[in-house]
Each structure stands twice: as structure tokens, then as C-alpha cells.
Design an enzyme around this catalytic site. Structure first.
Site: not given
Length: 398
Positions: A244, A384
Site C-alpha cells: 500500500e 508519516n
């Protein structure tokens, strides 16, 4: 390591362009370029054309119906599809579950589910995140208790993208509370028509019904729907997320957005001339273009390594971080480039068959919605912040 396209790659690019010219429905391309939401049938129609051509499942081995693309061909194909306005098919069956089943599934699971993913008989959605378990996925609480030949599932999943279209959901469920949190998780396939499953829409800030929440209330799932080994689903989850994250970088989409930004900035003028000549705006645009060039080179390095049999390591996390940052910055710059026309957001203009007139130029209509929607880029697929932790462990050993 060779980063140059071969003569065969250039010939393949021409082949892809010809295929898109002859097969991509103009109505679908128009929706994509106008920022409109696609229907399930739009996706199915395009999937059927790719399946017929043998260009559908790029991350699958050919023996299971994969396209047989080299990594460079996959890169070229994605780039040309974006340029032509072809839709990106939902990844849940093709790019996420399919590779997991091929790697960890039983022969019976592969024989049953893989052909149905390819032909669109089954549409899948992802059951990972929960209200209290997103970035910290190992803290998930949805329980699956073994009862004879079934598991009884109770709990909730959230942010289930396009779940309103899906027939099945692949879920991470807790089957044990012993040991480390990651050790008690299993990977389970659940039919959404099973009694006890309830799906409710979540309407996002831009007015779209893109995501959902799913509730499981004593849902009985056949034990045969367990993928891999009980309590070892974390291995499946990590394998899926690697697939992904690399795709989230979206190099082709970022390049197309940059080209659009340059065009819009060149057309937008005030008393001082075109916006593209404004020093502050031009500096921001140059900065993101430099970052994009560096990211594309990194992506090609990863592609080249894969071509030579290598396996992406921390690079997938690096691409995820930088790719999402670049796409968010491009979205912000596009919104700023159209000035006050980005402020009014009229989602009804983007509805299929709408007679509503846009406020300002056509290209400005979807920008506010896109800006808000793309805030999620740096969160899904592993935030992130989590990616930075992964990089520090893999590269620095911290």
C-alpha cells in the site's frame, strides 16, 4: 542499476497510449479530469476492459492472472493512465488482499477468491483502523472468539473507504490477549451480508460519502475464512501495508498536478502579470518541483532494484512520506492559484448529470474539496510519524 528506459519500454508506452485512446470511455475520463466522483459501475467498466486486455493485476504473478508487467512497465502504465484521465481502481482487492492471499492464503482460498477479485464479482474493503486504533494499529480491540467451526466477531472498524460498494471486508481481529499486542492478531475474511454486520456512512468535510464505520455484533464467520495462522495476522498486515505505502507516493498523480499547476498559474493574472512570475509563488512551485524530481528518481531506483529481484525496504516508507507531502503541497498551491474561486465549494456541481453552473473556471470547482480530502494522505497507510519510526529502526537501528 539502470534507470534509462529501453527501446522495449518506449514501445510499451506507445502500446499503452494506443490502448487508452481506443478503450478508455470518454465519459469516465471527463469525470476524472473534472474532479467528479465515479460510480461503482464506472470502476467495473474500466476493470473489465483491463481484464480483457490482461493488464489488470500488476502485483500478481501471471499464474494467478497477473499482468506480467515488469516494474518499469508498471511505472509507465500508471503514468500514461493518469495522463489520459483513466481512473485508479480501488486497491483493496487487487493491490492489498490479492497479494496477501497469494503469499499466505490456502489453495482453496486462492482458487475461490482470486478469480472473483479479477472479474469484479467480489468487491473488498479494508477493516484495519478502529476508533482507538489507527496509527497504533496493534492496539485494536475487535475480538474474534473461536466457537467450533466459526469465529464470533464483535467490535467496530472505521474509515472504511468505499465500504458502501463492497461485498466483503478483510479484517484484523484480536484472537488472543496473551503476549505482545501484535502476537494476538489474526487476519479474517468477512462477508458483509452476514447477520450482525452494520455499515454506516461517514460524510467527510467536503460532503462526500467516501468512508464508513462498520459494526460487528456477534457475527459468525467460518473458521475457513482465516488467512494464514491464528494469532499471526500481523505478518499479513505488514506485508499488505508494504504494497500500500509505495503506491501512496503517487508519482504520476503528482506530475500531472504539477503540470496543471503550471498551466493555471500561467493563466492567472493580476495587475503585476501572471502568477507564475510572482517570485514568492514561483519559489514555492520550484521547491515542490525539485522535491518531485528527486522523489521520481528514488521511485525509479526502487523500480530498478525490483527489476533486478530486490525487495523494497525503508524506501517504501520514504516514498510514502515524501509523496504525500508533495501531493498536499501541490493541492495547496493549486487552491492558492485560483484565488477567491477556491473559496466557494459547491459539491452539487460535481454530481453526475448536475445542471449547476460552477463559480469561476471549471478547474476551480473541485479544488477546495480536494484540498480538504488530501489532508488524509499523510495519515492513512500508516501515518508519516509512524513511517519515520520505521525508517529510524531499519536504517539507524534505533
Amino acid at each position: 542499476m539502470h534507470l534509462d528506459y529501453s527501446a522495449g519500454d518506449h514501445a510499451f508506452r506507445d502500446e499503452v497510449r494506443a490502448f487508452l485512446k481506443d478503450n478508455l470511455p470518454s465519459a469516465i475520463a471527463a469525470k476524472m479530469k473534472g474532479g467528479q466522483m465515479l460510480s461503482k459501475q464506472d470502476f467495473l467498466d474500466w476493470q473489465a476492459k483491463l481484464l480483457a486486455r490482461g493488464w489488470l493485476a500488476h502485483s500478481w504473478p501471471e499464474e494467478y492472472g497477473g499482468s506480467g508487467f515488469t516494474p518499469f512497465q508498471k511505472h509507465i502504465f500508471e503514468e500514461e493512465c493518469v495522463n489520459a484521465g483513466a481512473p485508479e481502481l480501488p486497491p483493496f482487492g487487487l493491490n492489498m488482499l490479492g497479494p496477501v492471499l497469494i503469499k499466505f492464503g490456502s489453495d482453496e482460498q486462492k482458487a475461490h477468491y482470486l478469480p472473483r477479485i479479477l472479474d469484479g464479482t467480489d468487491w473488498w474493503c479494508q477493516g484495519y483502523s478502529e476508533p482507538g486504533a489507527g496509527s497504533d494499529l496493534a492496539s485494536l480491540k475487535t475480538r474474534a472468539v473461536r466457537d467450533g467451526d466459526h469465529y464470533v466477531v464483535n467490535g467496530q472498524k472505521t474509515w472504511t473507504t468505499l465500504g458502501q460498494y463492497a461485498d466483503w471486508i478483510f479484517c484484523l481481529v484480536r484472537t488472543s490477549t496473551e503476549g505482545k499486542p501484535q502476537e494476538g492478531i489474526s487476519f479474517l475474511l468477512i462477508d458483509l451480508d452476514t447477520p450482525g454486520v452494520t455499515m454506516r456512512p461517514i460524510i467527510t468535510i467536503e460532503g462526500d460519502h467516501e468512508v464508513n464505520e462498520v459494526f460487528f455484533d456477534d457475527v459468525r464467520v467460518p473458521a475457513a475464512n482465516l488467512v494464514g495462522v491464528e494469532n499471526k495476522g500481523w505478518t499479513c498486515a505488514k506485508y499488505l501495508l508494504t504494497h500500500e505505502r509505495t503506491g501512496i507516493a503517487g508519482v504520476a498523480y503528482a506530475k500531472a498536478a504539477l503540470a496543471k499547476l503550471k498551466r493555471v498559474a500561467g493563466e492567472t493574472e493580476d495587475e503585476d502579470g501572471p502568477l507564475i512570475d510572482d517570485p514568492h509563488f514561483a519559489a514555492r512551485m520550484a521547491s515542490v518541483e525539485i522535491d518531485l524530481m528527486a522523489m521520481e528518481l528514488t521511485n525509479l531506483r526502487v523500480v530498478s532494484q525490483a527489476q533486478d529481484g530486490g525487495v523494497p525496504g525503508p524506501e517504501s516508507s520514504m516514498l510514502k512520506i515524501k509523496g504525500t507531502q508533495i501531493r498536499q503541497e501541490l493541492s495547496d498551491l493549486l487552491r492558492r492559484a485560483v484565488g477567491p474561486y477556491a473559496l466557494p465549494f459547491t459539491p452539487e456541481v460535481l454530481e453526475d448529470g448536475s445542471n449547476e453552473a460552477p463559480v469561476g473556471p471549471d478547474y476551480a470547482t473541485p479544488l477546495a474539496g480536494q484540498y480538504f480530502n488530501r489532508r488524509k494522505y499523510s495519515i492513512y497507510g500508516g501515518s508519516n510519524e509512524i513511517q519515520r519510526n520505521i525508517i529510524s529502526k531499519m536504517v539507524l537501528g534505533l
